[in-house]
Structure formats: C-alpha cells, structure tokens
Design an enzyme around this catalytic site. Sequence first.
Site, PDB file in Angstrom:
ATOM      1  CG  PHE A   1      56.826  39.181  40.878  1.00 47.65           C
ATOM      2  CD1 PHE A   1      56.643  37.953  41.080  1.00 47.65           C
ATOM      3  CD2 PHE A   1      56.606  39.519  39.533  1.00 47.65           C
ATOM      4  CE1 PHE A   1      56.761  36.952  40.212  1.00 47.65           C
ATOM      5  CE2 PHE A   1      56.811  38.826  38.728  1.00 47.65           C
ATOM      6  CZ  PHE A   1      56.703  37.555  38.732  1.00 47.65           C
TER       7      PHE A   1
ATOM      8  CB  ALA B   1      68.108  28.309  29.718  1.00 47.69           C
TER       9      ALA B   1
ATOM     10  CG  HIS C   1      56.934  30.827  29.237  1.00 50.13           C
ATOM     11  ND1 HIS C   1      57.501  31.846  30.206  1.00 50.13           N
ATOM     12  CD2 HIS C   1      56.394  31.585  28.127  1.00 50.13           C
ATOM     13  CE1 HIS C   1      57.150  32.886  29.513  1.00 50.13           C
ATOM     14  NE2 HIS C   1      56.492  32.917  28.460  1.00 50.13           N
TER      15      HIS C   1
ATOM     16  CG  HIS D   1      57.307  39.573  26.522  1.00 50.54           C
ATOM     17  ND1 HIS D   1      56.456  38.601  25.655  1.00 50.54           N
ATOM     18  CD2 HIS D   1      57.264  39.079  27.805  1.00 50.54           C
ATOM     19  CE1 HIS D   1      56.471  37.487  26.486  1.00 50.54           C
ATOM     20  NE2 HIS D   1      56.548  37.855  27.699  1.00 50.54           N
TER      21      HIS D   1
ATOM     22  NE  ARG E   1      67.924  27.754  36.923  1.00 53.58           N
ATOM     23  CZ  ARG E   1      68.717  28.264  38.202  1.00 53.58           C
ATOM     24  NH1 ARG E   1      69.983  28.243  38.382  1.00 53.58           N
ATOM     25  NH2 ARG E   1      67.902  29.047  38.674  1.00 53.58           N
TER      26      ARG E   1
ATOM     27  CD  GLU F   1      55.645  35.801  30.929  1.00 57.86           C
ATOM     28  OE1 GLU F   1      56.697  36.115  30.107  1.00 57.86           O
ATOM     29  OE2 GLU F   1      55.772  35.756  32.059  1.00 57.86           O
TER      30      GLU F   1
ATOM     31  CE  LYS G   1      69.996  32.192  28.713  1.00 60.30           C
ATOM     32  NZ  LYS G   1      68.850  32.276  29.605  1.00 60.30           N
TER      33      LYS G   1
ATOM     34  CB  THR H   1      54.224  31.410  33.112  1.00 59.07           C
ATOM     35  OG1 THR H   1      52.999  31.224  33.849  1.00 59.07           O
ATOM     36  CG2 THR H   1      54.722  33.056  32.853  1.00 59.07           C
ATOM     37  CE1 TYR H   2      55.537  23.017  31.844  1.00 55.09           C
ATOM     38  CE2 TYR H   2      57.393  22.895  32.889  1.00 55.09           C
ATOM     39  CZ  TYR H   2      56.541  22.250  32.237  1.00 55.09           C
ATOM     40  OH  TYR H   2      56.493  20.920  32.324  1.00 55.09           O
TER      41      TYR H   2
ATOM     42  CG  ASP I   1      63.897  29.671  39.797  1.00 55.75           C
ATOM     43  OD1 ASP I   1      65.133  29.675  39.507  1.00 55.75           O
ATOM     44  OD2 ASP I   1      63.245  30.743  39.533  1.00 55.75           O
TER      45      ASP I   1
ATOM     46  CG  HIS J   1      69.667  34.722  36.966  1.00 56.82           C
ATOM     47  ND1 HIS J   1      70.173  33.740  37.898  1.00 56.82           N
ATOM     48  CD2 HIS J   1      68.537  34.217  36.835  1.00 56.82           C
ATOM     49  CE1 HIS J   1      69.030  33.019  38.377  1.00 56.82           C
ATOM     50  NE2 HIS J   1      67.969  32.802  37.630  1.00 56.82           N
TER      51      HIS J   1
ATOM     52  CB  SER K   1      54.756  38.961  22.574  1.00 58.50           C
ATOM     53  OG  SER K   1      56.046  39.261  23.161  1.00 58.50           O
TER      54      SER K   1
ATOM     55  CD  GLN L   1      62.579  38.993  35.761  1.00 57.97           C
ATOM     56  OE1 GLN L   1      61.352  39.541  35.216  1.00 57.97           O
ATOM     57  NE2 GLN L   1      62.607  38.008  36.132  1.00 57.97           N
TER      58      GLN L   1
HETATM   59  P1  FAD Z   1      69.768  30.112  32.803  1.00 56.24           P
HETATM   60  O1  FAD Z   1      69.810  30.730  31.593  1.00 56.24           O
HETATM   61  O2  FAD Z   1      69.954  28.730  32.999  1.00 56.24           O
HETATM   62  O3  FAD Z   1      70.716  30.628  33.788  1.00 56.24           O
HETATM   63  C1  FAD Z   1      70.453  30.536  35.081  1.00 56.24           C
HETATM   64  C2  FAD Z   1      71.547  30.921  36.041  1.00 56.24           C
HETATM   65  O4  FAD Z   1      72.665  29.993  35.826  1.00 56.24           O
HETATM   66  C3  FAD Z   1      72.282  32.178  35.647  1.00 56.24           C
HETATM   67  O5  FAD Z   1      72.716  32.922  36.878  1.00 56.24           O
HETATM   68  C4  FAD Z   1      73.342  31.976  34.844  1.00 56.24           C
HETATM   69  O6  FAD Z   1      74.237  32.873  34.511  1.00 56.24           O
HETATM   70  C5  FAD Z   1      73.784  30.788  34.978  1.00 56.24           C
HETATM   71  N1  FAD Z   1      74.133  29.549  34.141  1.00 56.24           N
HETATM   72  C6  FAD Z   1      73.538  29.378  32.928  1.00 56.24           C
HETATM   73  N2  FAD Z   1      73.882  28.547  32.178  1.00 56.24           N
HETATM   74  C7  FAD Z   1      74.907  27.846  32.940  1.00 56.24           C
HETATM   75  C8  FAD Z   1      75.856  26.776  32.734  1.00 56.24           C
HETATM   76  N3  FAD Z   1      75.424  26.135  31.532  1.00 56.24           N
HETATM   77  N4  FAD Z   1      76.404  26.396  33.827  1.00 56.24           N
HETATM   78  C9  FAD Z   1      76.602  27.136  34.796  1.00 56.24           C
HETATM   79  N5  FAD Z   1      75.919  28.313  35.080  1.00 56.24           N
HETATM   80  C10 FAD Z   1      74.912  28.713  34.066  1.00 56.24           C
HETATM   81  N6  FAD Z   1      60.233  30.885  35.553  1.00 56.24           N
HETATM   82  C11 FAD Z   1      59.247  29.976  35.774  1.00 56.24           C
HETATM   83  O7  FAD Z   1      59.289  29.127  36.636  1.00 56.24           O
HETATM   84  N7  FAD Z   1      58.146  29.763  34.644  1.00 56.24           N
HETATM   85  C12 FAD Z   1      58.302  30.825  33.530  1.00 56.24           C
HETATM   86  O8  FAD Z   1      57.319  30.518  32.720  1.00 56.24           O
HETATM   87  C13 FAD Z   1      59.060  31.726  33.608  1.00 56.24           C
HETATM   88  N8  FAD Z   1      59.151  32.523  32.471  1.00 56.24           N
HETATM   89  C14 FAD Z   1      60.345  33.614  32.513  1.00 56.24           C
HETATM   90  C15 FAD Z   1      60.239  34.412  31.203  1.00 56.24           C
HETATM   91  C16 FAD Z   1      61.141  35.281  31.133  1.00 56.24           C
HETATM   92  C17 FAD Z   1      60.939  36.167  29.867  1.00 56.24           C
HETATM   93  C18 FAD Z   1      62.028  35.651  32.214  1.00 56.24           C
HETATM   94  C19 FAD Z   1      63.130  36.502  31.973  1.00 56.24           C
HETATM   95  C20 FAD Z   1      62.186  34.750  33.282  1.00 56.24           C
HETATM   96  C21 FAD Z   1      61.394  33.799  33.356  1.00 56.24           C
HETATM   97  N9  FAD Z   1      61.324  32.951  34.298  1.00 56.24           N
HETATM   98  C22 FAD Z   1      60.073  31.991  34.410  1.00 56.24           C
HETATM   99  C23 FAD Z   1      61.976  33.073  35.617  1.00 56.24           C
HETATM  100  C24 FAD Z   1      63.373  31.935  35.419  1.00 56.24           C
HETATM  101  O9  FAD Z   1      62.824  30.542  35.222  1.00 56.24           O
HETATM  102  C25 FAD Z   1      64.293  32.120  36.356  1.00 56.24           C
HETATM  103  O10 FAD Z   1      64.855  33.371  36.206  1.00 56.24           O
HETATM  104  C26 FAD Z   1      65.503  30.973  36.432  1.00 56.24           C
HETATM  105  O11 FAD Z   1      66.033  31.317  37.674  1.00 56.24           O
HETATM  106  C27 FAD Z   1      66.584  31.056  35.490  1.00 56.24           C
HETATM  107  O12 FAD Z   1      66.007  30.634  34.206  1.00 56.24           O
HETATM  108  P2  FAD Z   1      66.784  30.723  33.080  1.00 56.24           P
HETATM  109  O13 FAD Z   1      66.270  30.115  31.877  1.00 56.24           O
HETATM  110  O14 FAD Z   1      67.309  32.283  32.790  1.00 56.24           O
HETATM  111  O15 FAD Z   1      68.182  30.291  33.358  1.00 56.24           O
END
Ligand code: FAD
Length: 283
Positions: free
Chosen positions: A207, A114, A68, A257, A98, A9, A156, A40-41, A100, A140, A7, A167
Amino acid sequence: MNTRHLSFEFFPPKTPEGKEKLIHVHRKLSELQPEFFSVTYGAGGSTREFTRDFVLAIQAAGSSAVPHLSVCADEKSSLLTLLHEYKDAGIKKIVALRGDLPSGMGGPKQLIYANELVSFIREHFGDSFELLVAAYPEIHPEAESYEKDIYWLKKKFEAGASRGITQYFYNPDSYAYFIEQCQKVGIEAPIIPGIMPITNYHNLIRFSDSCGADIPRWIKKRLHQYGDDIDSIRDFGLDIVTSLCENLLSNGAPGLHFYTMNQADVSLSLCKRLGFLDADAKH
Ligand code: FAD
C-alpha cells in the site's frame, strides 16, 4: 478538557455481512466519541453506491458520517444528485478529492483536480458542507515539486476547503516540516495527521509503495524480521504508532485521523494509550 480532533476512516463494505460487521466496528469506536467517521470512495467511483449506503447507515445510527468524493468517473449531473442526497440526509462534511483513475477503466473519464471539485461544490451548495481535503507531508507521487504541491494545497483552501487530512507517514519530522512550509505560504487551516496503524507487513509495504508513503528502513527491517508473527508485529506497531502520535500531539497537531482498515481493536488500543477515553474528553 481534551479538545483534540479524532476521526476514523472506513472503506465501504460490499456485502450485507460486511456491512453488519462494520456497523459493529463503528459502534465499538463510537465509545471514543470521534468527531466523525469518514467513508472512502473507490477509485473511479467504483464504490459509489456502497459508499453512499454505508454513509447513510452510520448517519442513521446517530454518528456524523463524512463521505469521500472524487469526480473521476462521474458525470457532473450524477455528482449533483449524490450531493443533494447527502444534503437531505443531514451530511455536513465531505472529503473532496481528485482521486485516481483505475487502469483499464472504460466509460467517461475526467480528472478534475480537488481544488476544482471544492469550487464546484461551493458553487452549487454554498456553505451547506464543510469541505476537507487531502494533504501530503511526503509529497503527492505525481507532484511537480514540493513547492508546487503546497501551492495546489493552498488553492484547495482558497477555493473553500477548511481543513486538511494527511496521507499517512511514520516520520514526524516530515509533518513538522510540511506544516512549517504551509504556514510560510499563508496556509492557516488545521491539517490533521492521518495515522495508519501497523498490523500487517506485506499489506503495509504494498500500500505504501502505491501511495508514496515512506516506511523508514529501521521499521521495515524490524517488521520483516517478525515474519508471520502477527502478535509481535502488532505490539511493535502499537509502540511505534503510539510514540508517533504522542510526538505529533505534543508538537501541536490538531488531532488525529485513523485509517482503521475497518478494524476496531488497534485504533481503540492506540486511542486508549493516547488518553482519548478521558472522562471529560470532547472531540
Ligand atoms: P489533488 O489535490 O487534485 O492533487 C493531485 C496532484 O495534482 C498533486 O500532485 C498536485 O500537486 C497536483 N495538482 C493539484 N491541483 C492541480 C491543478 N489545479 N493543476 C495542476 N496540478 C494540480 N483515493 C480514493 O480513490 N478514494 C478515497 O476515498 C481517498 N481518500 C483519501 C483521503 C485522504 C485523507 C488522502 C490523503 C488521500 C485519499 N485518497 C483517496 C487518495 C487520493 O485520491 C490520491 O492521492 C489522488 O492521487 C490525489 O487526490 P487529491 O485530492 O489529493 O488530488
């Protein structure tokens, strides 16, 4: 038969010219018959319309498009509207994140993890979408600990995600160890390595610093030495990333990917080197 996942991106274009150019990039990469193209979003929902627009454009062009999605800056009602639009357009998969919050951003802000977004989508849309989630072989940046990060990754999957995308990383051992640790806690879902081609030293360093991806010292040194010699950086990057991908695939990774940075040529060259253009390939 080659059944490895493939895939690509993109980040969404913001101008009509950018869109036209990226449609062309998408056409070139379509030659490889990837399973999907994801879009991406922007942090905090900053590219919401651009993401939707480009997702719908490549879906209309006959590809499988995967948006995304994160909830940082969206009201739940606008998120539902967007998801209904995607469903009506035939979108079948979503990368649920989730995300940022961009610093200094006004307006409503909520950090929804997430796993909560996955539950939210499942609650409102049942099995209409396959949900993919992010995974971090090098942890992370905000994770409390390595174990906790894997604990939340498992949540998740328990909430209804079916595959992970990592990542990017350049040390294949970090992925192998991560998969081993995931399996130890019962995560069986495929986790697809995210691959960042190397084309530009300064962008890569900047980055990687912000997303917590480690660039091994010897790679950094070598890239630094090439300075502005982009041909040498490109050749070196192709060799390094090809051998990373070969290592991952031969050790059982389910596929790749690519973070294309909206460029076709490097990802195409890598995939050709890796045999993704075999006549009987099916991705
Ligand atoms: P989560 O899985 O929610 O985790 C975030 C942090 O919180 C981690 O440290 C985890 O250990 C902790 N955590 C998770 N769940 C909980 C909970 N329920 N309670 C307490 N702590 C928790 N960013 C963008 O802005 N746009 C994009 O399109 C984008 N695409 C991405 C695609 C991929 C494949 C990857 C790997 C990253 C992408 N990112 C993107 C970056 C991502 O948004 C950031 O890394 C963000 O900080 C974390 O998102 P996540 O979904 O991994 O978060």
